[in-house]
Motif scaffolding. Structure first.
Motif, PDB file in Angstrom:
ATOM      1  N   LYS A   1       0.869  -1.177   0.000  1.00  0.00           N
ATOM      2  CA  LYS A   1       0.000   0.000   0.000  1.00  0.00           C
ATOM      3  C   LYS A   1       0.908   1.231   0.000  1.00  0.00           C
ATOM      4  O   LYS A   1       1.028   1.955   1.003  1.00  0.00           O
ATOM      5  N   ASN A   2       1.556   1.427  -1.137  1.00  0.00           N
ATOM      6  CA  ASN A   2       2.633   2.411  -1.204  1.00  0.00           C
ATOM      7  C   ASN A   2       2.159   3.855  -1.082  1.00  0.00           C
ATOM      8  O   ASN A   2       2.871   4.702  -0.550  1.00  0.00           O
ATOM      9  N   THR A   3       0.973   4.143  -1.573  1.00  0.00           N
ATOM     10  CA  THR A   3       0.451   5.515  -1.444  1.00  0.00           C
ATOM     11  C   THR A   3       0.265   5.876   0.023  1.00  0.00           C
ATOM     12  O   THR A   3       0.656   6.964   0.470  1.00  0.00           O
ATOM     13  N   ASP A   4      -0.327   4.942   0.791  1.00  0.00           N
ATOM     14  CA  ASP A   4      -0.517   5.172   2.223  1.00  0.00           C
ATOM     15  C   ASP A   4       0.828   5.269   2.941  1.00  0.00           C
ATOM     16  O   ASP A   4       1.000   6.087   3.856  1.00  0.00           O
ATOM     17  N   ALA A   5       1.766   4.421   2.512  1.00  0.00           N
ATOM     18  CA  ALA A   5       3.088   4.430   3.143  1.00  0.00           C
ATOM     19  C   ALA A   5       3.793   5.760   2.907  1.00  0.00           C
ATOM     20  O   ALA A   5       4.320   6.376   3.845  1.00  0.00           O
ATOM     21  N   LEU A   6       3.797   6.214   1.666  1.00  0.00           N
ATOM     22  CA  LEU A   6       4.448   7.487   1.349  1.00  0.00           C
ATOM     23  C   LEU A   6       3.812   8.645   2.104  1.00  0.00           C
ATOM     24  O   LEU A   6       4.509   9.553   2.575  1.00  0.00           O
ATOM     25  N   SER A   7       2.491   8.602   2.235  1.00  0.00           N
ATOM     26  CA  SER A   7       1.787   9.651   2.971  1.00  0.00           C
ATOM     27  C   SER A   7       2.226   9.673   4.432  1.00  0.00           C
ATOM     28  O   SER A   7       2.421  10.751   5.018  1.00  0.00           O
ATOM     29  N   SER A   8       2.404   8.485   5.019  1.00  0.00           N
ATOM     30  CA  SER A   8       2.815   8.409   6.421  1.00  0.00           C
ATOM     31  C   SER A   8       4.245   8.916   6.602  1.00  0.00           C
ATOM     32  O   SER A   8       4.539   9.649   7.557  1.00  0.00           O
ATOM     33  N   TYR A   9       5.128   8.527   5.675  1.00  0.00           N
ATOM     34  CA  TYR A   9       6.515   8.995   5.779  1.00  0.00           C
ATOM     35  C   TYR A   9       6.584  10.520   5.642  1.00  0.00           C
ATOM     36  O   TYR A   9       7.337  11.188   6.364  1.00  0.00           O
ATOM     37  N   GLN A  10       5.791  11.058   4.725  1.00  0.00           N
ATOM     38  CA  GLN A  10       5.811  12.507   4.526  1.00  0.00           C
ATOM     39  C   GLN A  10       5.249  13.233   5.751  1.00  0.00           C
ATOM     40  O   GLN A  10       5.755  14.288   6.147  1.00  0.00           O
ATOM     41  N   ALA A  11       4.222  12.639   6.362  1.00  0.00           N
ATOM     42  CA  ALA A  11       3.657  13.237   7.575  1.00  0.00           C
ATOM     43  C   ALA A  11       4.699  13.273   8.694  1.00  0.00           C
ATOM     44  O   ALA A  11       4.777  14.245   9.461  1.00  0.00           O
ATOM     45  N   ALA A  12       5.522  12.214   8.774  1.00  0.00           N
ATOM     46  CA  ALA A  12       6.588  12.178   9.780  1.00  0.00           C
ATOM     47  C   ALA A  12       7.620  13.269   9.495  1.00  0.00           C
ATOM     48  O   ALA A  12       8.089  13.961  10.409  1.00  0.00           O
ATOM     49  N   LEU A  13       7.950  13.447   8.217  1.00  0.00           N
ATOM     50  CA  LEU A  13       8.923  14.478   7.842  1.00  0.00           C
ATOM     51  C   LEU A  13       8.367  15.886   8.055  1.00  0.00           C
ATOM     52  O   LEU A  13       9.127  16.816   8.336  1.00  0.00           O
ATOM     53  N   ASP A  14       7.069  16.032   7.935  1.00  0.00           N
ATOM     54  CA  ASP A  14       6.457  17.336   8.206  1.00  0.00           C
ATOM     55  C   ASP A  14       6.637  17.711   9.680  1.00  0.00           C
ATOM     56  O   ASP A  14       6.797  18.892  10.021  1.00  0.00           O
TER      57      ASP A  14
ATOM     58  N   ALA B   1      12.954   8.207   7.761  1.00  0.00           N
ATOM     59  CA  ALA B   1      11.808   8.361   6.854  1.00  0.00           C
ATOM     60  C   ALA B   1      12.259   8.493   5.405  1.00  0.00           C
ATOM     61  O   ALA B   1      11.604   7.993   4.479  1.00  0.00           O
ATOM     62  N   LYS B   2      13.379   9.177   5.186  1.00  0.00           N
ATOM     63  CA  LYS B   2      13.916   9.312   3.828  1.00  0.00           C
ATOM     64  C   LYS B   2      14.357   7.949   3.280  1.00  0.00           C
ATOM     65  O   LYS B   2      14.094   7.603   2.121  1.00  0.00           O
ATOM     66  N   VAL B   3      15.035   7.177   4.122  1.00  0.00           N
ATOM     67  CA  VAL B   3      15.483   5.854   3.691  1.00  0.00           C
ATOM     68  C   VAL B   3      14.283   4.958   3.393  1.00  0.00           C
ATOM     69  O   VAL B   3      14.262   4.250   2.379  1.00  0.00           O
ATOM     70  N   ALA B   4      13.281   5.003   4.267  1.00  0.00           N
ATOM     71  CA  ALA B   4      12.086   4.179   4.061  1.00  0.00           C
ATOM     72  C   ALA B   4      11.390   4.539   2.743  1.00  0.00           C
ATOM     73  O   ALA B   4      10.896   3.659   2.031  1.00  0.00           O
ATOM     74  N   THR B   5      11.371   5.822   2.411  1.00  0.00           N
ATOM     75  CA  THR B   5      10.797   6.245   1.122  1.00  0.00           C
ATOM     76  C   THR B   5      11.606   5.678  -0.031  1.00  0.00           C
ATOM     77  O   THR B   5      11.054   5.210  -1.042  1.00  0.00           O
TER      78      THR B   5
END
Length: 568
Positions: free
Chosen positions: A181-194, A202-206
């Protein structure tokens, strides 16, 4: 792959950094855990459990390192000490749940997780580690859906407790990623970076998401961004190395450059870790991933003197020895691993290699049993059926081989045209065994012919210039004839196509000549008895004689023809 072998020299040359250099705060210990500097983290946390023995969270993070390294017994003992310090320690109950997950004890995991969350209150960290615990049984980036959903549920509850906990958001991204579920995953990583733009994790996970999507350039961009945040963040180099290996396997033109780059990146990763036994075992995982089995065997042999501290060394010895065709050493190592290791630590791939080693050692029956066990433990292990099919085919157990090949071709993405061809052969020979059986109670199952024809037809569609598929389709369809004295000619179009394709390749090889003779004989017989065209029949038999003058039907035809001429 030669470049990779240079790492082992570096690994052996470097020594563990002394504990005196380590900072002694829990924050620094957690930072070391995130950077995969586990020995460093354990040294700091061991000290903290002595100097701050009344703080249960020190015990939790100390035990958590052992969880990450898959030492459940050591982790459990430490978590229990944490609970002794504070009987209401939510984190340490989460830790006991993590141990239960490693031990595949679902009931124990559920009990301890429920206890942890009942004690969590407004602290989001117990939710975080319950979620992360459900993701521990991760194989090649995948987690069973049941566990992933449980992780997502716990993490979302933690998010409700504290929406600003960036670690929760990263863990949510990881959980979504295991389910593609990559869209949800990317959204979560970006929220963490925000929340915290300095989160290298978070950058590595992306970057890992882009790796599995084979968007390697985007992966590199993320790893570089992580290293811009923290130049000493080791996991970025490790993931970069593993991405380069995947890139090399997906693009042969880039293989040499990417393997060299992967070696360099992994060298940097190792230089940033503590180079403990566990770090070197992770290096062994990298060698396994990259397919450098010679270096893996050398490294595993070097590690074998520490095998008493981690039996997993025998797994690497076995894998490498098999790939290097050192079957006696591989079988000994795998038997040692399987008999001495905690059964919960033995994975399906271990039985896969055990089966392969047994088969290579002429222990076919044991080997097939081991391969079937690998498949029964993990039903996604479709590739084992290729080995099962090959072995059963070699034993002339054609119907069993056919079913194994069928499972393989239907379920595995790695099935090749040759596997489909052998599936067809197995059904065909299985039918022949029934057809020519001396046991009169055995009835030939014509459905096997349909299955064989389907497999050969698939090969012909995918590779129209492969002659073997046509000659076997001809043989299969010839069995459809019910009256040999009044043939329909089911095989005729396939023999004709076989001749066309075989001769299109130029002068035929000797083996092909025999098959061409067979085809011409069939067409000649058809012309003689079906078309009543003796001139055409003679032409076909003449061509058959050119291909194979010893063919019995050719000899009989011309003997009969010569006798008829003399009679005239």
């Amino acid at each position: 792959m030669k470049m990779i072998s240079k790492i082992s020299k570096i690994v052996l040359a470097l020594s563990v950094v002394g504990s005196s250099a380590f900072a002694q705060s829990l924050a620094d210990a957690k930072k070391a855990i995130d950077a995969e500097q586990y020995q460093k983290a354990k040294t700091m946390l061991k000290n903290l459990t002595t100097t701050q023995a009344n703080k249960d969270e020190n015990f939790f993070y100390y035990g958590w390192v052992y969880v990450l390294q898959e030492y459940p017994d050591s982790a459990k003992a430490i978590f229990q000490k944490g609970i002794a310090v504070n009987p209401k320690s939510a984190l340490n109950y989460a830790g006991l749940g993590a141990v239960a997950v490693l031990d595949k004890d679902k009931a124990g995991a559920s009990t301890n997780f429920n206890q942890a969350l009942s004690l969590a209150g407004k602290d989001s960290k117990p939710y975080l580690y319950v979620g992360l615990s459900y993701l521990l049984n991760n194989v090649d980036g995948k987690v069973p859906a049941e566990d992933a959903n449980a992780a997502i549920a716990a993490l979302n509850k933690g998010k409700a407790v504290n929406a600003k906990d960036a670690e929760i958001l990263i863990a949510l991204g990881d959980a979504y990623r295991t389910q593609l579920k990559n869209t949800d995953a990317l959204s979560s990583y970006q929220a963490a970076l925000d929340i915290d733009p300095k989160l290298a994790h978070a950058k590595v996970a992306t970057g890992v998401i882009w790796k599995y999507a084979n968007n390697f350039e985007s992966s590199e961009t993320e790893y570089k961004a992580a290293l811009a945040i923290d130049p000493n963040y080791g996991p970025a180099y490790r993931e970069w190395a593993e991405t380069d290996v995947r890139w090399a396997f997906n693009d042969p033109r880039m293989a040499s450059a990417k393997i060299k780059e992967a070696t360099d990146q992994y060298k940097k990763y190792l230089s940033l870790t503590d180079l403990s036994l566990d770090s070197r075992l992770r290096y062994a995982d990298f060698l396994l991933l990259s397919g450098d089995y010679k270096t893996l065997q050398t490294e595993a042999q070097a590690l074998s003197k520490d095998a008493a501290n981690n039996l997993k060394v025998y797994r690497y010895l076995a894998y490498a020895a098999y790939e290097n065709k050192d079957y006696p050493a591989g079988l000994q190592a795998m038997n040692t691993w399987i008999t001495k290791a905690d059964p919960k630590r033995v994975i399906p791939r271990d039985y896969l290699y055990l089966g392969r080693l047994q088969i290579a050692s002429k222990q076919d029956s044991l080997g097939i049993a081991s391969l079937r066990k690998a498949a029964s433990i993990d039903t996604t292990q479709a590739d084992v059926y290729s080995d099962i099919g090959k072995t059963l085919f070699g034993q002339k157990k054609y119907l069993e081989a056919a079913e194994a090949y069928n499972t393989y071709t239907q379920k595995s993405r790695n099935a090749k045209l040759l596997d489909h061809f052998y599936e067809g052969l197995s059904y065909y020979y299985g039918f022949q065994d029934q057809y020519f059986s001396k046991d009169k109670s055995v009835k030939a199952d014509t459905s096997l012919l349909a299955k064989a024809d389907s497999a050969f037809s698939y090969v012909a569609q995918k590779s129209p210039t492969t002659p073997d598929s046509y000659v076997f389709r001809a043989r299969v369809n010839d069995y459809r004839e019910k009256d040999r004295n009044n043939i329909v000619g089911y095989a005729k179009p396939y023999y004709e196509k076989f001749i066309e394709v075989a001769l299109a390749k130029g002068a035929p090889a000797d083996k092909v000549k025999k098959d061409l003779a067979e085809a011409y004989v069939y067409l000649g017989t058809y012309a003689e008895f079906k078309d009543k065209d003796m001139a055409k029949a003679t032409d076909y038999f003449t061509k058959a004689r050119e291909m194979d003058p010893t063919n019995k039907q050719v000899v009989t035809f011309f003997s009969k023809k010569g006798g008829a001429a003399k009679g005239k």
